[in-house]
Design an enzyme around this catalytic site. Structure first.
Site, PDB file in Angstrom:
ATOM      1  N   ARG A  63      -0.155   3.655  16.748  1.00  0.00           N
ATOM      2  CA  ARG A  63      -0.561   4.674  15.782  1.00  0.00           C
ATOM      3  C   ARG A  63      -0.347   6.089  16.309  1.00  0.00           C
ATOM      4  NH1 ARG A  63       0.255   0.651  13.271  1.00  0.00           N
ATOM      5  NH2 ARG A  63      -1.148  -0.204  11.688  1.00  0.00           N
TER       6      ARG A  63
ATOM      7  N   ASP B 251      -7.596   2.679  12.261  1.00  0.00           N
ATOM      8  CA  ASP B 251      -6.321   3.394  12.218  1.00  0.00           C
ATOM      9  C   ASP B 251      -6.451   4.799  11.637  1.00  0.00           C
ATOM     10  OD1 ASP B 251      -4.923   1.346  13.417  1.00  0.00           O
ATOM     11  OD2 ASP B 251      -4.358   0.390  11.532  1.00  0.00           O
TER      12      ASP B 251
ATOM     13  N   SER C  66      -2.573 -10.464   6.345  1.00  0.00           N
ATOM     14  CA  SER C  66      -2.104  -9.099   6.530  1.00  0.00           C
ATOM     15  C   SER C  66      -1.752  -8.974   8.009  1.00  0.00           C
ATOM     16  CB  SER C  66      -3.224  -8.145   6.111  1.00  0.00           C
ATOM     17  OG  SER C  66      -3.113  -6.961   6.834  1.00  0.00           O
TER      18      SER C  66
ATOM     19  N   ASP D 117       0.819  -1.221   0.000  1.00  0.00           N
ATOM     20  CA  ASP D 117       0.000   0.000   0.000  1.00  0.00           C
ATOM     21  C   ASP D 117       0.847   1.262   0.000  1.00  0.00           C
ATOM     22  OD1 ASP D 117      -2.393  -1.356   0.078  1.00  0.00           O
ATOM     23  OD2 ASP D 117      -2.656  -1.174   2.245  1.00  0.00           O
TER      24      ASP D 117
END
Ligand code: ARG
Length: 402
Positions: free
Chosen positions: A92, A121, A172, A12
């Site tokens: 995060r 997120d 993932s 990504d």
């Protein structure tokens, strides 16, 4: 235009690095924050340049992650919906802070991240960016904006000869020292059992040691400071515990989680150190904190856990809760003994200088200094509310007669 991009090195962010550069004719500054993910950071840097970055930052935030974020999760016994130790969530905030700091230093006009529009997120990163950055710095979320499928991303990357790894695992994975989140592929069916190969720390039954193992954690003011009598930094303790506990098969979480946006997702994690440290911390609290403090603290814990899950780390309520919890944790120092055996961790003992467990009071032996007769009047009065109606009726009968 200059854009600072939070860059993990995965498909990504590699694709959006090039896309941003082309779309905005921008200069891209990539930022990779190390929170304990097992990555070759040199390779990530090379990949960032190959994807079009003109400058790359690597930030080693492992100790800060442990000391400022993970330690709080332990103090709060922070498990979202009773299960998830907030490993991705906590990271995060640190990633967003570093991204904002570098964007300001580099005079960027925008920052960008690779979050999707389906997860939590995006909320964590964007709320933190709003906290750290002036309003005129734009926040770009190309993955959310483009809504490409994985195949489209791969095609884009191949067309431009971007350095991507096509033989990536079928899941993932988001990993840091506090936990690994594993999603995708067969795990999207909530009935399917996670295969053992999905886990890195937690080993399958065939390799569990025959012998059980004992482990002692020492806490000071609610934070772990020593393991088996050795004082070590929290980060190292967590790394060691993930291996040691995982070897005994302990640390898998598999639950249905409610995301902030309302979707339910099946989440599989492994977090041996997190689960064991929270379990032992809670056990120690039970011996040093008064029952009423424990019960009130559990309300604060729940609120804190939900704030952290939902992206609101910088909320003033969290700061206020911290004052309360720091005050309560002042007495939470002592040791907890655990036994690891065949997939489980069992608390086998605890001791603390400020323990409120007083054997001389609770014992039924002749050493007791508790005079049971003291309870007689207390116990009679305790039932007062239950007796009031009867007493009223008796009084009324008397008045009628009289
Ligand atoms: N459900 C967890 C959370 O929201 C873990 C998400 C994993 N994130 C990821 N980007 N793979 O915190």
């Amino acid at each position: 235009m200059r854009i600072a991009l939070a860059y993990s090195g995965g498909l990504d962010t590699t694709v959006i690095c090039r896309w941003l550069k082309e779309r905005y004719s921008a200069e891209i500054i990539t930022v990779t924050v190390d929170v304990g993910q097992p990555t070759d950071f040199k390779r990530i840097e090379e990949r960032a340049y190959a994807a079009g970055a003109s400058k790359h930052y690597y930030v080693d935030a492992r100790d800060r992650f442990a000391e400022e974020f993970v330690s709080k999760d332990i103090m709060y016994n922070g498990l979202y919906e009773g299960e998830y130790p907030l490993s991705t969530a906590l990271s995060r905030y640190l990633i967003a802070e570093e991204l904002a700091r570098i964007a300001l230093r580099e005079g960027c006009d925008a920052v960008a991240h690779g979050c999707t529009g389906k997860g939590n997120d995006q909320l964590r990163i964007e709320a933190s960016l709003a906290y750290f950055l002036p309003e005129d710095v734009r926040v770009l979320a190309p993955v959310r904006e483009l809504n490409w499928s994985r195949d489209e991303e791969v095609r884009y990357a191949l067309d431009r000869k971007l350095p991507i790894e096509l033989k990536e695992s079928r899941w993932s994975i988001d990993e840091n020292l506090w936990g690994r989140s594993i999603t995708g592929s067969e795990l999207e069916d909530p009935w399917t059992e996670p295969p053992w190969e999905a886990f890195k720390w937690v080993k399958p039954p065939s390799s569990w040691p025959e012998e059980s193992e004992e482990l002692v954690i020492e806490f000071e003011r609610g934070v772990p400071v020593a393991l088996d009598g050795r004082r070590i930094p929290l980060r190292r303790m967590i790394e060691e515990l993930n291996e040691r506990l995982g070897a005994h098969g302990y640390g898998v979480i598999d639950h249905i989680e409610d995301r902030v946006i309302g979707l339910k997702s099946r989440e599989v994690y492994e977090a041996p150190a997190a689960l064991a440290l929270i379990k032992s911390h809670l056990d120690l609290e039970k011996i040093v904190l008064a029952g009423r403090c424990l019960r009130f603290k559990s309300l604060a814990e729940r609120e804190w856990t939900e704030l952290v899950y939902a992206g609101l780390w910088h909320h003033p309520l969290r700061e206020a809760l911290d004052k309360l919890v720091e005050e309560l944790e002042k007495d939470v120092s002592g040791e907890v003994r655990m036994i690891l055996e065949r997939g489980s961790v069992r608390i086998a003992g605890r001791r603390a200088e400020k323990s409120l467990y007083l054997k001389r009071l609770i014992t039924y032996s002749s050493e007791s200094i508790f005079d049971q007769k003291d309870s007689e009047g207390f116990s009679r009065i305790w039932g007062m509310e239950l007796r009031l109606r009867k007493l009223r009726e008796k009084l009324n009968r008397k008045l009628k007669k009289g």
